[in-house]
Design a protein around this motif. Structure first.
Motif, mmCIF file in Angstrom:
data_model
loop_
_atom_site.group_PDB
_atom_site.id
_atom_site.type_symbol
_atom_site.label_atom_id
_atom_site.label_comp_id
_atom_site.label_asym_id
_atom_site.label_seq_id
_atom_site.Cartn_x
_atom_site.Cartn_y
_atom_site.Cartn_z
ATOM 1 N N HIS A 1 0.805 -1.215 0.000
ATOM 2 C CA HIS A 1 0.000 0.000 0.000
ATOM 3 C C HIS A 1 0.839 1.266 0.000
ATOM 4 O O HIS A 1 0.316 2.360 -0.084
ATOM 5 N N SER B 1 -8.390 -4.112 11.975
ATOM 6 C CA SER B 1 -8.009 -3.895 10.579
ATOM 7 C C SER B 1 -6.807 -4.729 10.161
ATOM 8 O O SER B 1 -6.569 -4.919 8.965
ATOM 9 N N LYS C 1 -6.007 2.190 6.856
ATOM 10 C CA LYS C 1 -7.257 1.600 6.360
ATOM 11 C C LYS C 1 -8.490 2.276 6.952
ATOM 12 O O LYS C 1 -9.560 2.272 6.342
ATOM 13 N N GLU D 1 -9.128 4.937 2.107
ATOM 14 C CA GLU D 1 -9.378 4.072 3.246
ATOM 15 C C GLU D 1 -10.430 3.022 2.890
ATOM 16 O O GLU D 1 -11.472 3.347 2.316
ATOM 17 N N THR D 2 -10.175 1.799 3.252
ATOM 18 C CA THR D 2 -11.101 0.713 2.918
ATOM 19 C C THR D 2 -12.030 0.359 4.074
ATOM 20 O O THR D 2 -12.988 -0.400 3.888
#
Length: 382
Positions: free
Chosen positions: A16, A158, A173, A216-217
């Motif tokens: 990432h 997370s 995240k 951000e997921t």
């Protein structure tokens, strides 16, 4: 055909955040390892200070026991009395209170009170840190950049690193909380919530405290209202990631556990689980160490690594401080606990951290100035 250096760089970076060319500057990583690491790192800080490097470090990244030492250093930074780049009050402001903390037995008492009384085990640990080290200080009492102090925990929800710092508290995240007023004691307690006994630590936030930068997921309330955190070493027991991705010169002080083979490991669930956790910790640490050493060998980074289980002879210095291997093995095997540590053990750990840091600096780090001859901080040696 792709450049193999580029492939190596990509392999070493998290998917990432693939780094480009790092910024000039120095980052110092302080590993986990309970009170043992906390005290070992004091010796490293003493030698770094004598070298004039402490004042040049732009980022301190820490986990677990290293975060106790880093938290005190950050809180007292403005009181260290730097003179020509050397802190004149490091012993009074940092070494003395951290050594006093090492006489406080808090792990067993925190487990008992957290089990039998209202509140969590992590609450009890945070209270001990508040009472003995940090008072009512928050992350906003850390110094303005530079240097930046990053205290790392693991977000169990997370699966990512959760970073505490003065500008923000962040999980890439989930999002970030800007200018957080989280108590410093609670941040350090989360960073040192090593499993299974001191983990998890909880942090609760009001709606709207998190901001979203994009990408951000897990940016929803299910992950933002109540964070479930564990020891930073679960994710990165060297505290390496937040430094390696940014700075050209990386220094790592590793006071973590020296894993030993055992022909007859315990078979009951409690001790067997402890052994398995130690094995996992060793593998995480080994992978991070290989990442670091590979980056040095491929000239992606400059700097050095020194560890509590290092053989000082490996640095090839004829004038390294005398550190017999049997004495080093003995002091490196001090248990990873938050329990009263005798003065003799503390002084030997500080001496060893000082000696191996000195050897690592003189062998691999271009300091730009002459180092004063090394001398054990305490006369007993290692």
């Amino acid at each position: 055909m792709p450049d193999p250096t580029d492939l190596s760089r990509e392999a070493l970076a998290p998917v990432h955040d693939i780094s480009g060319k790092p910024s000039p500057g120095i980052g110092l990583c302080l590993s986990g390892g309970g009170y043992r690491a906390m005290i070992f790192h004091l010796g490293s800080l003493l030698r770094l200070n004598e070298a004039g490097l402490l004042s040049r470090i732009e980022r301190f990244s820490s986990v677990s026991g290293g975060s106790i030492t880093a938290g005190v250093l950050g809180l007292k930074w403005s009181r260290l009395g730097f003179d020509n780049g050397v802190a004149t009050r490091l012993i009074d402001e940092v070494v003395a209170p951290v050594r006093a903390m090492a006489h406080q037995s808090i792990d067993v008492s925190s487990v008992l009170m957290g089990t039998l009384l209202p509140g969590t085990i992590s609450d009890r640990v945070a209270k001990a840190y508040r009472d003995h080290l940090f008072g009512e200080a928050t992350l906003q009492d850390l110094p303005d950049d530079p240097p930046r102090f990053v205290i790392n925990a693991t977000n169990v929800q997370s699966g990512a690193l959760f970073r505490f710092s003065k500008p923000y508290a962040r999980d890439y995240k989930v999002g970030e909380v800007r200018s957080p007023r989280i108590p410093l004691a609670r941040a350090v307690a989360a960073s040192s919530a090593f499993p299974p006994v001191l983990s998890p630590a909880f942090l609760e936030f009001k709606g709207g405290e998190f901001t979203t930068a994009g990408g951000e997921t897990l940016a929803d309330d299910a992950f933002r209202r109540k964070l479930v955190l564990s020891d930073g070493g679960v994710y990165d027991n060297l505290g390496l990631e937040t430094v390696w991705k940014r700075y050209e010169t990386v220094l790592v002080s590793d006071g973590g556990m020296a894993f030993s083979p055992d022909a007859s490991p315990a078979e009951d669930w409690a001790l067997h689980s402890k052994r398995v956790l130690e094995l996992i910790d060793n593998q995480v640490r080994s992978l991070r160490k290989r990442q670091l050493i590979a980056s040095f060998e491929m000239k992606l980074r400059k700097g050095s690594y020194w560890g509590i289980a290092t053989d000082i002879a490996d640095y090839g210095l004829a004038d390294a401080l005398p550190c017999p291997a049997d004495r080093v093995r003995e002091i490196a095997s001090v248990p990873t606990r938050l329990t009263d540590m005798p003065d003799e053990t503390q002084e030997r750990l500080i001496n060893w951290g000082y000696a191996v840091c000195d050897a690592a600096l003189r062998r691999y780090v271009t300091i730009g100035q002459s180092l004063p001859p090394p001398k054990f901080p305490y006369p007993r040696g290692v």
